[in-house]
Enzyme design. Structure first.
Site, PDB file in Angstrom:
ATOM      1  N   CYS A   1     -57.013  35.889 181.070  1.00 20.02           N
ATOM      2  CA  CYS A   1     -56.999  34.459 181.390  1.00 20.02           C
ATOM      3  C   CYS A   1     -55.543  34.029 181.585  1.00 20.02           C
ATOM      4  O   CYS A   1     -54.658  34.415 180.825  1.00 20.02           O
ATOM      5  CB  CYS A   1     -57.652  33.661 180.276  1.00 20.02           C
ATOM      6  SG  CYS A   1     -59.412  34.042 180.048  1.00 20.02           S
TER       7      CYS A   1
ATOM      8  N   CYS B   1     -59.502  32.835 161.915  1.00 19.82           N
ATOM      9  CA  CYS B   1     -59.666  33.237 163.311  1.00 19.82           C
ATOM     10  C   CYS B   1     -59.430  34.741 163.411  1.00 19.82           C
ATOM     11  O   CYS B   1     -58.316  35.215 163.197  1.00 19.82           O
ATOM     12  CB  CYS B   1     -58.682  32.469 164.192  1.00 19.82           C
ATOM     13  SG  CYS B   1     -58.888  32.768 165.956  1.00 19.82           S
TER      14      CYS B   1
ATOM     15  N   CYS C   1     -53.316  32.575 178.663  1.00 17.22           N
ATOM     16  CA  CYS C   1     -53.456  33.212 177.356  1.00 17.22           C
ATOM     17  C   CYS C   1     -52.380  34.258 177.125  1.00 17.22           C
ATOM     18  O   CYS C   1     -52.209  35.181 177.931  1.00 17.22           O
ATOM     19  CB  CYS C   1     -54.843  33.854 177.240  1.00 17.22           C
ATOM     20  SG  CYS C   1     -55.105  34.735 175.683  1.00 17.22           S
TER      21      CYS C   1
ATOM     22  N   SER D   1     -66.923  33.095 169.752  1.00 13.63           N
ATOM     23  CA  SER D   1     -66.402  32.440 170.939  1.00 13.63           C
ATOM     24  C   SER D   1     -66.308  33.452 172.078  1.00 13.63           C
ATOM     25  O   SER D   1     -65.773  34.548 171.904  1.00 13.63           O
ATOM     26  CB  SER D   1     -65.013  31.857 170.655  1.00 13.63           C
ATOM     27  OG  SER D   1     -64.434  31.345 171.840  1.00 13.63           O
TER      28      SER D   1
ATOM     29  N   ASN E   1     -50.558  25.924 173.834  1.00 12.31           N
ATOM     30  CA  ASN E   1     -49.439  26.487 173.091  1.00 12.31           C
ATOM     31  C   ASN E   1     -48.590  27.330 174.046  1.00 12.31           C
ATOM     32  O   ASN E   1     -49.019  28.419 174.456  1.00 12.31           O
ATOM     33  CB  ASN E   1     -49.933  27.361 171.937  1.00 12.31           C
ATOM     34  CG  ASN E   1     -50.348  26.539 170.744  1.00 12.31           C
ATOM     35  OD1 ASN E   1     -49.532  25.902 170.099  1.00 12.31           O
ATOM     36  ND2 ASN E   1     -51.639  26.551 170.457  1.00 12.31           N
TER      37      ASN E   1
ATOM     38  N   GLU F   1     -53.658  40.321 165.388  1.00  8.03           N
ATOM     39  CA  GLU F   1     -53.327  39.146 164.574  1.00  8.03           C
ATOM     40  C   GLU F   1     -54.569  38.490 163.989  1.00  8.03           C
ATOM     41  O   GLU F   1     -55.664  38.590 164.535  1.00  8.03           O
ATOM     42  CB  GLU F   1     -52.620  38.091 165.426  1.00  8.03           C
ATOM     43  CG  GLU F   1     -51.290  38.515 165.978  1.00  8.03           C
ATOM     44  CD  GLU F   1     -50.708  37.443 166.896  1.00  8.03           C
ATOM     45  OE1 GLU F   1     -49.666  37.723 167.496  1.00  8.03           O
ATOM     46  OE2 GLU F   1     -51.289  36.360 167.033  1.00  8.03           O
TER      47      GLU F   1
ATOM     48  N   GLY G   1     -58.855  39.281 172.016  1.00 10.65           N
ATOM     49  CA  GLY G   1     -59.956  40.036 172.578  1.00 10.65           C
ATOM     50  C   GLY G   1     -61.175  39.184 172.896  1.00 10.65           C
ATOM     51  O   GLY G   1     -61.277  38.023 172.484  1.00 10.65           O
ATOM     52  N   GLU G   2     -62.105  39.762 173.624  1.00 10.24           N
ATOM     53  CA  GLU G   2     -63.389  39.148 173.955  1.00 10.24           C
ATOM     54  C   GLU G   2     -64.455  39.784 173.069  1.00 10.24           C
ATOM     55  O   GLU G   2     -64.820  40.958 173.260  1.00 10.24           O
ATOM     56  CB  GLU G   2     -63.720  39.359 175.436  1.00 10.24           C
ATOM     57  CG  GLU G   2     -65.151  39.091 175.844  1.00 10.24           C
ATOM     58  CD  GLU G   2     -65.663  37.703 175.451  1.00 10.24           C
ATOM     59  OE1 GLU G   2     -66.656  37.624 174.690  1.00 10.24           O
ATOM     60  OE2 GLU G   2     -65.066  36.705 175.905  1.00 10.24           O
TER      61      GLU G   2
ATOM     62  N   CYS H   1     -56.551  42.225 175.387  1.00 13.32           N
ATOM     63  CA  CYS H   1     -57.756  41.682 176.021  1.00 13.32           C
ATOM     64  C   CYS H   1     -57.739  42.057 177.499  1.00 13.32           C
ATOM     65  O   CYS H   1     -56.697  42.007 178.154  1.00 13.32           O
ATOM     66  CB  CYS H   1     -57.819  40.166 175.868  1.00 13.32           C
ATOM     67  SG  CYS H   1     -59.340  39.428 176.509  1.00 13.32           S
TER      68      CYS H   1
ATOM     69  N   SER I   1     -65.326  29.368 175.769  1.00 12.10           N
ATOM     70  CA  SER I   1     -63.986  29.076 176.275  1.00 12.10           C
ATOM     71  C   SER I   1     -64.132  28.625 177.725  1.00 12.10           C
ATOM     72  O   SER I   1     -64.123  29.445 178.644  1.00 12.10           O
ATOM     73  CB  SER I   1     -63.098  30.320 176.180  1.00 12.10           C
ATOM     74  OG  SER I   1     -62.885  30.680 174.831  1.00 12.10           O
ATOM     75  N   LEU I   2     -64.240  27.336 177.924  1.00  8.67           N
ATOM     76  CA  LEU I   2     -64.552  26.797 179.253  1.00  8.67           C
ATOM     77  C   LEU I   2     -63.280  26.598 180.085  1.00  8.67           C
ATOM     78  O   LEU I   2     -63.090  27.225 181.112  1.00  8.67           O
ATOM     79  CB  LEU I   2     -65.303  25.477 179.107  1.00  8.67           C
ATOM     80  CG  LEU I   2     -65.858  24.892 180.401  1.00  8.67           C
ATOM     81  CD1 LEU I   2     -66.973  25.760 180.947  1.00  8.67           C
ATOM     82  CD2 LEU I   2     -66.350  23.461 180.188  1.00  8.67           C
ATOM     83  N   HIS I   3     -62.458  25.653 179.691  1.00  3.86           N
ATOM     84  CA  HIS I   3     -61.116  25.434 180.249  1.00  3.86           C
ATOM     85  C   HIS I   3     -61.065  24.914 181.684  1.00  3.86           C
ATOM     86  O   HIS I   3     -59.983  24.576 182.166  1.00  3.86           O
ATOM     87  CB  HIS I   3     -60.269  26.702 180.136  1.00  3.86           C
ATOM     88  CG  HIS I   3     -60.295  27.310 178.776  1.00  3.86           C
ATOM     89  ND1 HIS I   3     -59.985  26.595 177.639  1.00  3.86           N
ATOM     90  CD2 HIS I   3     -60.632  28.566 178.357  1.00  3.86           C
ATOM     91  CE1 HIS I   3     -60.110  27.374 176.574  1.00  3.86           C
ATOM     92  NE2 HIS I   3     -60.509  28.573 176.983  1.00  3.86           N
TER      93      HIS I   3
ATOM     94  N   CYS J   1     -52.838  32.338 168.959  1.00  2.00           N
ATOM     95  CA  CYS J   1     -53.252  33.726 169.053  1.00  2.00           C
ATOM     96  C   CYS J   1     -52.418  34.504 170.055  1.00  2.00           C
ATOM     97  O   CYS J   1     -52.211  34.079 171.182  1.00  2.00           O
ATOM     98  CB  CYS J   1     -54.722  33.793 169.446  1.00  2.00           C
ATOM     99  SG  CYS J   1     -55.313  35.473 169.532  1.00  2.00           S
TER     100      CYS J   1
END
Length: 410
Positions: A148, A137, A151, A232, A335, A120, A200-201, A144, A254-256, A378
């Site tokens: 996470c 984006c 995600c 990112s 989301n 995407e 993905g990373e 991935c 991407s801390l979170h 995403c």
């Protein structure tokens, strides 16, 4: 694209000849879309051409969005014929596109041969005092591997890395979507910002991502400012250091979660590269300052999960964690996706979290939710179109069994 040619092999046997069909596979055409300028220069030299042809062709591809060599009017007819025989300019196939009423655009691409795999890309417009921006984006992998817990993409598992032409092709298609009905001579680049923040990373597909970002920055291609290209990462520490040596672009993390215990659960790569190592790598990245301001700060992304990471003590932990790291914080309302065990933090709680950080001196913004009507978060739409692994099924089972982080109390 492979093609087959049937040739005739004639064997003389007495007065008669016998024709036997022989299948000969031709060499696949070279896709020029994902080639950087140095790569194109080397390629043209193999054709016996001058290196400056690379810049000419790059402009046709990335600034005028031309895929037909016959339209490249400043190139000799003989060279155009040669390029037509051995090359192609081919973006990934668009299998789904949707344009939101708020201006957000989303594409699902098929990559690979046959049924292929799906990725995407989302474009988000925004009005600023200085004018309209369009931020794209971009995805770097099919699925991935980091998984996470919040995600949607991670629940689809990892299939493969994207190639440079599949990565830069997303930017090509997004720009072309505004120029389809515009005469070639009047076309212009419409995307103003790129974030390597899709599926993905990026740092786990390092070479292809790096090559693609070189094309984004190249004046013969998209000519984007270093400040307007952001990578990112969830925290692949050695590759952050490598990135600092290879290119100067903006960095987002991407801390979170503001502590290792919680982040180990939300972002499993933290078990390998804990917060102390991650923050130190960010500080080293900023220390290698370029000529522009792309490295004056790191953007901190923090998805807001109701009852999980949005308590006042989490905000205080954030303040302590980031006190020596020049940073801007972006709070992201969660989301929801099917079977997700989380809910979005309330608006009041997000605002309170923001106020605590702002009062401590941080620049802290709340990301505006866009494209809800087209599943613009995403991974959402691809997850609906094709779940090609069992990870989503396994995730659903975990949720049903209650073996995931649920909201804490107090």
């Amino acid at each position: 694209m492979n093609s087959e040619v049937v040739a005739s092999s004639v064997k003389q046997d007495g007065p008669q000849s016998l024709s036997t069909p022989v299948q000969v596979e031709t060499v696949p055409k070279v896709n020029l879309l994902g080639m950087s300028r140095p790569q194109l220069e080397a390629f043209f030299e193999t054709l016996g051409e001058k290196k400056f042809r690379a810049g000419q062709v790059m402009k046709w591809i990335h600034q005028f969005f031309v895929t037909d060599f016959a339209e490249m009017s400043n190139i000799s007819g003989k060279l155009r014929e040669k390029l037509e025989q051995v090359c192609e300019i081919k973006a990934p196939e668009v299998v789904h596109r949707n344009y939101s009423k708020d201006g957000t655009r989303k594409w699902v691409f098929r990559v690979g041969e046959g049924a292929g795999s799906l990725v995407e890309t989302v474009l988000i417009p925004a009005e600023h005092k200085t004018g309209l921006s369009r931020t794209l984006c971009i995805s770097s992998q099919v699925g991935c591997a980091l998984d996470c817990s919040f995600c949607s993409t991670g629940k689809q598992g990892f299939q493969r890395d994207l190639t440079p032409d599949e990565i830069i092709g997303q930017l090509w298609v997004a720009n072309h979507s505004y120029m389809e009905d515009v005469p070639v001579a009047e076309r212009e680049r419409s995307v103003t910002n790129v974030v390597m923040m899709g599926m993905g990373e990026p740092l786990l597909n390092y070479d292809a991502v790096l090559s693609s970002m070189y094309i984004m920055l190249d004046d013969f291609a998209y000519g984007m400012s270093k400040r307007r290209v952001t990578l990112s990462t969830s925290g692949v520490v050695p590759k952050i250091d490598q990135l600092g040596k290879d290119i100067d672009v903006a960095l987002a993390i991407s801390l979170h979660a503001p502590n290792d215990a919680l982040r180990n659960e939300l972002v499993p790569i933290n078990k390998k590269y804990p917060l102390e190592q991650l923050i130190a790598a960010c500080q080293r990245y900023i220390a290698k300052n370029g000529n522009e301001s792309s490295r004056r700060h790191v953007t901190i992304e923090y998805v807001m999960l109701d009852g999980v990471n949005d308590h006042p003590e989490h905000a205080q932990q954030m303040i302590k964690l980031l006190k020596n790291l020049p940073s801007k914080i972006n709070l992201i309302p969660f989301n929801p996706f099917p079977h997700a065990p989380y809910e979005r933090s309330s608006r009041n709680r997000i605002i309170s979290f923001q106020k605590t950080l702002s009062d401590a001196g941080f620049v802290c913004t709340i990301r505006q939710t866009r494209g809800d009507d087209i599943d613009a978060a995403c991974g959402q739409l691809v997850g609906q179109v094709a779940d090609r692994t069992r990870r989503a099924e396994q995730w659903k089972k975990k949720v049903e069994e209650g073996n995931v982080i649920l909201r804490s109390q107090g």
